[in-house]
Design a protein around this motif. Sequence first.
Motif, short mmCIF file in Angstrom:
data_model
loop_
_atom_site.label_atom_id
_atom_site.label_comp_id
_atom_site.label_asym_id
_atom_site.label_seq_id
_atom_site.Cartn_x
_atom_site.Cartn_y
_atom_site.Cartn_z
N ALA A 113 -16.23 15.67 -6.03
CA ALA A 113 -15.40 14.89 -5.09
C ALA A 113 -16.26 14.31 -3.97
CB ALA A 113 -14.29 15.77 -4.52
N ARG A 114 -17.18 15.11 -3.47
CA ARG A 114 -18.06 14.61 -2.40
C ARG A 114 -18.99 13.52 -2.91
NH1 ARG A 114 -18.36 20.23 -1.45
NH2 ARG A 114 -20.46 20.35 -2.34
N MET B 218 -18.10 4.94 -0.72
CA MET B 218 -18.06 4.44 0.65
C MET B 218 -19.43 3.99 1.17
SD MET B 218 -17.41 8.18 2.40
CE MET B 218 -17.05 7.60 4.04
N LYS B 219 -20.42 4.01 0.31
CA LYS B 219 -21.77 3.62 0.70
C LYS B 219 -21.79 2.18 1.24
CE LYS B 219 -26.35 4.60 -1.21
NZ LYS B 219 -27.04 5.04 -2.46
N ARG B 220 -22.54 1.97 2.29
CA ARG B 220 -22.71 0.65 2.90
C ARG B 220 -21.39 0.07 3.42
NH1 ARG B 220 -25.77 0.08 -1.97
NH2 ARG B 220 -27.96 0.58 -1.60
N SER B 221 -20.46 0.93 3.76
CA SER B 221 -19.21 0.47 4.39
C SER B 221 -19.35 0.63 5.90
CB SER B 221 -18.03 1.27 3.85
OG SER B 221 -18.17 2.65 4.14
N ALA C 194 -18.98 15.58 8.86
CA ALA C 194 -19.96 15.24 9.90
C ALA C 194 -20.99 14.24 9.37
CB ALA C 194 -20.65 16.52 10.39
N GLU C 195 -21.45 14.45 8.16
CA GLU C 195 -22.47 13.58 7.56
C GLU C 195 -21.98 12.15 7.41
OE1 GLU C 195 -23.18 12.92 2.93
OE2 GLU C 195 -23.78 14.92 3.57
N GLN C 196 -20.70 11.99 7.05
CA GLN C 196 -20.15 10.66 6.78
C GLN C 196 -19.36 10.09 7.96
OE1 GLN C 196 -20.85 8.93 3.99
NE2 GLN C 196 -22.14 10.66 3.37
#
Length: 291
Positions: A229-230, A237-240, A261-263
Amino acid sequence: MNAAPSQIHTLGRLIAAGSIIPYLGPAMLELCTEVQIPASPLALAERITAKASVPHKIRHRLTQAAQFIENFKHRKTLVGLMNEAFATVPPPSRLHLALAASRAPLLVDTWYGDTLLHALRQARPQGDWGQVQGLSQSEHFGVWTAAYAAGGALLDRQDEPDLPPGWETLLYRPLGGRAPASNYLVSDTDFVEVLTEIDIQTPIPRAVQALRSGRSFLFIGCRFDDQLARAFARQIMKRSSDTHWAVLQGPLTRMEQRFLAEQNIQRIDLPLAEFAASLSDALTAAEAMAA
């Protein structure tokens, strides 16, 4: 955070304006009635292993159980079990219908059932939308996705960054789905093939890559206590945008806390049903203002 009504109203307005991408998980089915399909990976593992014997130690591990069935009983058996598990469609909840009517340019649905698909058909029968599904390399080697019109017809087009003419909304189903063609990413091999390439974005449709640019994500009905899932959320969601939200009530695992926290995902600590009611109101209000 415990979102105030005004904050949820803002989220609804931003979805309607196309600035936030709803990203839905299997727990969205908690909002539906007459749910006869599995609503979690564990429930799905239990459903398919009730019909096909697998070693006891993997009976509750979806991808491993699916791989065993694929290896020893053939891929067609696995697909048949998945079709049977998702043969019925729970009626869309109010939030499903509100999201479908919102005309958000991109909706992401990460479960195999067809409830959001039916919500789109119900809310927008004119068919100004379509879907792209992830494909298993076991069945479609070298082809990562397939695009389908609202009526279910397969589109004969390459993976392109622009939407087909007449589409206002793209429904992206990275794990596939039952309708219209029984496409499923569910076994270990399915996911190994995708994860081998996903870091360079090969399996992510170019239209999704284009639509996510500069936009935020709102995760509803998702948990991030599983590595798969992660991994999918991180790559989709990369480069959003650099700001996102997730509706997550109750204690979080250490890995969930780290992932948020990371995202830079802001947690909305509310019961799903309470949040869904408020967001549905906000989307309905936004639609009325736009009319």
